[in-house]
Scaffold this motif. Structure first.
Motif, PDB file in Angstrom:
ATOM      1  N   PHE A   1       0.871  -1.175   0.000  1.00  0.00           N
ATOM      2  CA  PHE A   1       0.000   0.000   0.000  1.00  0.00           C
ATOM      3  C   PHE A   1       0.909   1.227   0.000  1.00  0.00           C
ATOM      4  N   GLU A   2       0.745   2.093  -0.992  1.00  0.00           N
ATOM      5  CA  GLU A   2       1.614   3.247  -1.178  1.00  0.00           C
ATOM      6  C   GLU A   2       0.808   4.487  -1.547  1.00  0.00           C
ATOM      7  N   ASP A   3       1.344   5.645  -1.170  1.00  0.00           N
ATOM      8  CA  ASP A   3       0.716   6.898  -1.597  1.00  0.00           C
ATOM      9  C   ASP A   3       1.507   7.593  -2.693  1.00  0.00           C
ATOM     10  N   SER A   4       2.820   7.369  -2.760  1.00  0.00           N
ATOM     11  CA  SER A   4       3.659   8.129  -3.686  1.00  0.00           C
ATOM     12  C   SER A   4       4.064   7.314  -4.906  1.00  0.00           C
ATOM     13  N   GLU A   5       4.379   8.022  -5.961  1.00  0.00           N
ATOM     14  CA  GLU A   5       4.841   7.372  -7.188  1.00  0.00           C
ATOM     15  C   GLU A   5       6.172   6.670  -6.969  1.00  0.00           C
ATOM     16  N   ASN A   6       7.099   7.317  -6.250  1.00  0.00           N
ATOM     17  CA  ASN A   6       8.387   6.686  -5.981  1.00  0.00           C
ATOM     18  C   ASN A   6       8.221   5.390  -5.204  1.00  0.00           C
ATOM     19  N   GLY A   7       7.321   5.400  -4.235  1.00  0.00           N
ATOM     20  CA  GLY A   7       7.063   4.193  -3.454  1.00  0.00           C
ATOM     21  C   GLY A   7       6.433   3.096  -4.284  1.00  0.00           C
ATOM     22  N   ALA A   8       5.480   3.462  -5.126  1.00  0.00           N
ATOM     23  CA  ALA A   8       4.826   2.473  -5.979  1.00  0.00           C
ATOM     24  C   ALA A   8       5.827   1.847  -6.946  1.00  0.00           C
ATOM     25  N   ARG A   9       6.706   2.674  -7.500  1.00  0.00           N
ATOM     26  CA  ARG A   9       7.729   2.143  -8.409  1.00  0.00           C
ATOM     27  C   ARG A   9       8.662   1.180  -7.673  1.00  0.00           C
ATOM     28  N   ALA A  10       8.977   1.489  -6.423  1.00  0.00           N
ATOM     29  CA  ALA A  10       9.842   0.626  -5.626  1.00  0.00           C
ATOM     30  C   ALA A  10       9.203  -0.739  -5.406  1.00  0.00           C
ATOM     31  N   ALA A  11       7.919  -0.742  -5.034  1.00  0.00           N
ATOM     32  CA  ALA A  11       7.213  -2.005  -4.817  1.00  0.00           C
ATOM     33  C   ALA A  11       7.137  -2.812  -6.104  1.00  0.00           C
ATOM     34  N   GLN A  12       6.795  -2.157  -7.189  1.00  0.00           N
ATOM     35  CA  GLN A  12       6.678  -2.852  -8.470  1.00  0.00           C
ATOM     36  C   GLN A  12       8.021  -3.423  -8.910  1.00  0.00           C
ATOM     37  N   ALA A  13       9.108  -2.693  -8.682  1.00  0.00           N
ATOM     38  CA  ALA A  13      10.436  -3.177  -9.050  1.00  0.00           C
ATOM     39  C   ALA A  13      10.850  -4.378  -8.209  1.00  0.00           C
ATOM     40  N   ALA A  14      10.282  -4.484  -6.999  1.00  0.00           N
ATOM     41  CA  ALA A  14      10.570  -5.619  -6.124  1.00  0.00           C
ATOM     42  C   ALA A  14       9.701  -6.831  -6.449  1.00  0.00           C
ATOM     43  N   GLY A  15       8.803  -6.691  -7.418  1.00  0.00           N
ATOM     44  CA  GLY A  15       7.908  -7.787  -7.764  1.00  0.00           C
ATOM     45  C   GLY A  15       6.712  -7.894  -6.846  1.00  0.00           C
ATOM     46  N   ILE A  16       6.353  -6.769  -6.221  1.00  0.00           N
ATOM     47  CA  ILE A  16       5.240  -6.731  -5.273  1.00  0.00           C
ATOM     48  C   ILE A  16       4.083  -5.937  -5.882  1.00  0.00           C
ATOM     49  N   ALA A  17       2.902  -6.515  -5.876  1.00  0.00           N
ATOM     50  CA  ALA A  17       1.717  -5.802  -6.348  1.00  0.00           C
ATOM     51  C   ALA A  17       1.437  -4.640  -5.400  1.00  0.00           C
ATOM     52  N   VAL A  18       0.932  -3.536  -5.938  1.00  0.00           N
ATOM     53  CA  VAL A  18       0.744  -2.348  -5.104  1.00  0.00           C
ATOM     54  C   VAL A  18      -0.618  -1.711  -5.344  1.00  0.00           C
ATOM     55  N   VAL A  19      -1.256  -1.344  -4.242  1.00  0.00           N
ATOM     56  CA  VAL A  19      -2.471  -0.532  -4.270  1.00  0.00           C
ATOM     57  C   VAL A  19      -2.053   0.885  -3.914  1.00  0.00           C
ATOM     58  N   ILE A  20      -2.417   1.850  -4.745  1.00  0.00           N
ATOM     59  CA  ILE A  20      -1.998   3.226  -4.551  1.00  0.00           C
ATOM     60  C   ILE A  20      -3.137   4.046  -3.950  1.00  0.00           C
ATOM     61  N   VAL A  21      -2.810   4.769  -2.887  1.00  0.00           N
ATOM     62  CA  VAL A  21      -3.756   5.693  -2.256  1.00  0.00           C
ATOM     63  C   VAL A  21      -3.103   7.070  -2.295  1.00  0.00           C
ATOM     64  N   PRO A  22      -3.292   7.834  -3.382  1.00  0.00           N
ATOM     65  CA  PRO A  22      -2.573   9.100  -3.554  1.00  0.00           C
ATOM     66  C   PRO A  22      -2.813  10.071  -2.406  1.00  0.00           C
ATOM     67  N   ASP A  23      -1.742  10.800  -2.058  1.00  0.00           N
ATOM     68  CA  ASP A  23      -1.835  11.794  -0.992  1.00  0.00           C
ATOM     69  C   ASP A  23      -1.650  13.196  -1.573  1.00  0.00           C
ATOM     70  N   LEU A  24      -0.408  13.634  -1.751  1.00  0.00           N
ATOM     71  CA  LEU A  24      -0.157  14.988  -2.252  1.00  0.00           C
ATOM     72  C   LEU A  24      -0.280  15.100  -3.763  1.00  0.00           C
ATOM     73  N   LYS A  25      -0.018  14.014  -4.484  1.00  0.00           N
ATOM     74  CA  LYS A  25      -0.145  14.062  -5.936  1.00  0.00           C
ATOM     75  C   LYS A  25      -0.431  12.673  -6.475  1.00  0.00           C
ATOM     76  N   HIS A  26      -1.036  12.628  -7.649  1.00  0.00           N
ATOM     77  CA  HIS A  26      -1.365  11.356  -8.274  1.00  0.00           C
ATOM     78  C   HIS A  26      -0.136  10.795  -8.987  1.00  0.00           C
ATOM     79  N   PRO A  27      -0.044   9.473  -9.059  1.00  0.00           N
ATOM     80  CA  PRO A  27       1.089   8.864  -9.742  1.00  0.00           C
ATOM     81  C   PRO A  27       0.967   9.016 -11.253  1.00  0.00           C
TER      82      PRO A  27
END
Length: 233
Positions: free
Chosen positions: A173-199
């Motif tokens: 579970f991530e709010d930021s684009e950088n975090g979502a990219r990190a999870a995806q690069a690790a082979g982990i599915a990610v649900v995004i809950v945007p906070d300050l900006k959309h990915p």
């Protein structure tokens, strides 16, 4: 962005902290903007948002460049630290809506949870302890424990390792684009809950889903987690 959320069965959950579990990014943004104005320094909000979700070493270097050098950065850092003093009776960074019931439901269902945060390990323990949810986590990994921060996958890889669960069996579970990219690069599915900006569109399209808040996550737990069938609203 995806309009429907993917249906899979995961064994564990990994959460970002700042901007996802606790409402810290907005408070921190205001502190930096206020400190910059007080010193007559031009710092655009859009420029500051570039550092969101990154490890402190990376964000510090970027802010130093934006502010005109390390000396000004250190002065600003001291100003911001005063503005972000957490000495009051109420936590400076409160829980985001839906975070507490979601963590409780996952714990009740026996789904192990970890934190993968760009903040330091001691900050994770302090902030989550301050809002009373640290006990819901089996493990946590901080930005000071890996050689490269988000969007590098190392932080998520470490969190999954500490849980003893393969990355493919985890849902992040991530709010930021950088975090979502990190999870995806690790082979982990990610649900995004945007906070300050959309990915970015490509990040959102490769995500397991995009939510407006963690309040929406509860209804999807039986579809997402192999052990979540017993979760009740």
């Amino acid at each position: 962005m995806p309009q429907t959320l993917g249906h899979s069965r995961f064994s564990a959950a990994i959460f970002d902290m700042d901007g996802l579990l606790v409402d810290s990014e907005r408070v921190t943004l205001r502190a930096w903007m206020g400190a910059a104005r007080a010193r007559g320094i031009a710092l655009a909000e859009a420029d500051y948002l570039q550092v969101v979700g990154r490890a402190s070493t990376d964000s510090d270097a970027m802010l130093s460049a934006l502010l005109g050098g390390p000396q000004v950065f250190e002065q600003m850092l001291a100003d911001v630290a005063v503005r972000l003093s957490d000495a009051g009776p109420e936590p400076l960074f409160p829980l985001k809506p839906g975070a507490a019931p979601l963590l409780h439901a996952l714990r009740q269902a026996g789904v192990p949870c970890a934190v993968a945060s760009s903040s330091r390990r001691d900050e994770i323990e302090h902030r989550l302890g301050r809002v009373g949810v640290l006990q819901h986590f089996h493990a946590w990994a901080g930005g000071n424990e890996v050689p490269r921060g988000k969007p590098d996958p190392a932080l998520y890889q470490l969190a999954a390792e500490r849980l003893g669960v393969e990355p493919a069996q985890c849902l992040a579970f991530e709010d930021s684009e950088n975090g979502a990219r990190a999870a995806q690069a690790a082979g982990i599915a990610v649900v995004i809950v945007p906070d300050l900006k959309h990915p970015a569109a490509d990040v959102a399209e490769r995500s397991h889903g995009v939510l407006k808040s963690l309040l929406q996550a509860h209804e999807h737990l039986p579809c997402w987690f192999a052990m979540a069938a017993t979760v009740k609203n």
